[in-house]
Design a protein around this motif. Structure first.
Motif, mmCIF file in Angstrom:
data_model
loop_
_atom_site.group_PDB
_atom_site.id
_atom_site.type_symbol
_atom_site.label_atom_id
_atom_site.label_comp_id
_atom_site.label_asym_id
_atom_site.label_seq_id
_atom_site.Cartn_x
_atom_site.Cartn_y
_atom_site.Cartn_z
ATOM 1 N N PHE A 1 0.835 -1.200 0.000
ATOM 2 C CA PHE A 1 0.000 0.000 0.000
ATOM 3 C C PHE A 1 0.871 1.253 0.000
ATOM 4 O O PHE A 1 0.618 2.186 -0.762
ATOM 5 N N GLN A 2 1.891 1.279 0.832
ATOM 6 C CA GLN A 2 2.753 2.461 0.914
ATOM 7 C C GLN A 2 3.480 2.717 -0.413
ATOM 8 O O GLN A 2 3.582 3.859 -0.860
ATOM 9 N N ARG A 3 3.956 1.662 -1.036
ATOM 10 C CA ARG A 3 4.607 1.834 -2.342
ATOM 11 C C ARG A 3 3.584 2.283 -3.377
ATOM 12 O O ARG A 3 3.860 3.157 -4.201
ATOM 13 N N GLY A 4 2.404 1.696 -3.333
ATOM 14 C CA GLY A 4 1.350 2.054 -4.276
ATOM 15 C C GLY A 4 0.874 3.484 -4.103
ATOM 16 O O GLY A 4 0.656 4.196 -5.084
ATOM 17 N N ILE A 5 0.710 3.915 -2.860
ATOM 18 C CA ILE A 5 0.210 5.268 -2.626
ATOM 19 C C ILE A 5 1.236 6.297 -3.093
ATOM 20 O O ILE A 5 0.877 7.369 -3.598
ATOM 21 N N GLN A 6 2.505 5.967 -2.973
ATOM 22 C CA GLN A 6 3.561 6.859 -3.461
ATOM 23 C C GLN A 6 3.458 7.034 -4.976
ATOM 24 O O GLN A 6 3.502 8.153 -5.488
ATOM 25 N N GLN B 1 -10.069 10.918 -3.725
ATOM 26 C CA GLN B 1 -10.467 9.527 -3.938
ATOM 27 C C GLN B 1 -10.433 8.729 -2.633
ATOM 28 O O GLN B 1 -11.334 7.941 -2.357
ATOM 29 N N LEU B 2 -9.407 8.953 -1.839
ATOM 30 C CA LEU B 2 -9.315 8.248 -0.556
ATOM 31 C C LEU B 2 -10.425 8.682 0.389
ATOM 32 O O LEU B 2 -10.971 7.865 1.132
ATOM 33 N N ALA B 3 -10.779 9.968 0.345
ATOM 34 C CA ALA B 3 -11.868 10.456 1.201
ATOM 35 C C ALA B 3 -13.194 9.829 0.791
ATOM 36 O O ALA B 3 -14.007 9.452 1.644
ATOM 37 N N LYS B 4 -13.405 9.682 -0.527
ATOM 38 C CA LYS B 4 -14.633 9.048 -1.014
ATOM 39 C C LYS B 4 -14.688 7.590 -0.571
ATOM 40 O O LYS B 4 -15.767 7.051 -0.363
ATOM 41 N N GLY B 5 -13.537 6.965 -0.476
ATOM 42 C CA GLY B 5 -13.472 5.552 -0.132
ATOM 43 C C GLY B 5 -13.082 5.314 1.306
ATOM 44 O O GLY B 5 -12.443 4.319 1.620
ATOM 45 N N SER B 6 -13.462 6.230 2.208
ATOM 46 C CA SER B 6 -13.010 6.107 3.589
ATOM 47 C C SER B 6 -13.986 5.367 4.494
ATOM 48 O O SER B 6 -13.660 5.088 5.640
ATOM 49 N N SER B 7 -15.157 5.027 3.981
ATOM 50 C CA SER B 7 -16.111 4.295 4.828
ATOM 51 C C SER B 7 -15.595 2.880 5.063
ATOM 52 O O SER B 7 -14.743 2.374 4.321
ATOM 53 N N PHE C 1 -17.091 0.258 4.492
ATOM 54 C CA PHE C 1 -17.468 -0.550 3.340
ATOM 55 C C PHE C 1 -16.501 -0.342 2.167
ATOM 56 O O PHE C 1 -16.054 -1.295 1.547
ATOM 57 N N ALA C 2 -16.161 0.913 1.849
ATOM 58 C CA ALA C 2 -15.400 1.239 0.640
ATOM 59 C C ALA C 2 -13.887 1.188 0.816
ATOM 60 O O ALA C 2 -13.161 1.034 -0.168
ATOM 61 N N ARG C 3 -13.403 1.334 2.029
ATOM 62 C CA ARG C 3 -11.958 1.387 2.266
ATOM 63 C C ARG C 3 -11.211 0.199 1.671
ATOM 64 O O ARG C 3 -10.160 0.387 1.039
ATOM 65 N N PRO C 4 -11.710 -1.038 1.801
ATOM 66 C CA PRO C 4 -10.965 -2.159 1.208
ATOM 67 C C PRO C 4 -10.777 -2.041 -0.305
ATOM 68 O O PRO C 4 -9.760 -2.482 -0.832
ATOM 69 N N ALA C 5 -11.722 -1.404 -0.995
ATOM 70 C CA ALA C 5 -11.575 -1.229 -2.437
ATOM 71 C C ALA C 5 -10.421 -0.274 -2.747
ATOM 72 O O ALA C 5 -9.619 -0.532 -3.649
ATOM 73 N N GLN C 6 -10.325 0.831 -1.989
ATOM 74 C CA GLN C 6 -9.226 1.774 -2.191
ATOM 75 C C GLN C 6 -7.882 1.111 -1.869
ATOM 76 O O GLN C 6 -6.892 1.321 -2.575
ATOM 77 N N GLU C 7 -7.853 0.330 -0.815
ATOM 78 C CA GLU C 7 -6.620 -0.364 -0.446
ATOM 79 C C GLU C 7 -6.220 -1.364 -1.523
ATOM 80 O O GLU C 7 -5.046 -1.451 -1.896
ATOM 81 N N TYR C 8 -7.197 -2.091 -2.048
ATOM 82 C CA TYR C 8 -6.948 -3.093 -3.085
ATOM 83 C C TYR C 8 -6.396 -2.434 -4.353
ATOM 84 O O TYR C 8 -5.394 -2.882 -4.918
#
Length: 155
Positions: free
Chosen positions: A14-19, A33-39, A41-48
């Protein structure tokens, strides 16, 4: 592998990807985008997406970021994914593609995917390019204003 070891590995990816994601798309876009996916429910999609696309694909050797951007904007244009196309067009410019290279890619799309798809892509991409230019001008003006404010006053 224990759950803790798996989570530690996911954290590294995740850290390499976010960079990479921030390098390509810019902090403001990624933050939105991260704020939209912060619930919950949605957080795992942003992490993935961050681990698998932004590290797993964008972090691979073999293509420069600008070439990856060229591939991505063409795929997004053909698929009609306008919001993502706009964001990635700005990323393509940030990665070093020129307006001419982007225009030529959109013409290729028009020839191979059809006129409606190509014309839609031109509309989205042109608006994104203009937004990018405005953002860059505002950023430059802000930097100049900061530099002006930091100059010692003449007495």
């Amino acid at each position: 592998m224990s759950d803790a070891e798996q989570q530690a590995a996911f954290d590294v990816l995740f850290q390499r990807g976010i960079q990479t994601r921030r390098t390509v798309l810019g902090d403001p876009y990624v933050d939105r985008q991260l704020a939209k996916g912060s619930s919950e429910f949605a957080r795992p999609a942003q992490e993935y997406v961050t681990r698998n696309a932004w590290d797993g694909l964008w972090g691979r050797p073999g293509l420069e970021l600008k070439h990856r951007s060229l591939v991505v904007i063409t795929v997004l244009a053909v698929g009609g994914h306008n919001q993502e196309l706009a964001g990635h067009t700005k990323g393509a410019l940030r990665n070093g593609l020129t307006e001419v290279e982007i225009r030529e890619a959109m013409l290729q799309i028009m020839g191979y995917a059809g006129f409606p798809v190509g014309l839609n892509a031109f509309r989205v991409v042109e608006a994104a390019i203009e937004e990018y230019k405005a953002e860059q001008a505002a950023e430059a003006a802000g930097g100049e204003a900061k530099a002006e404010g930091s100059k010692p006053e003449a007495k």
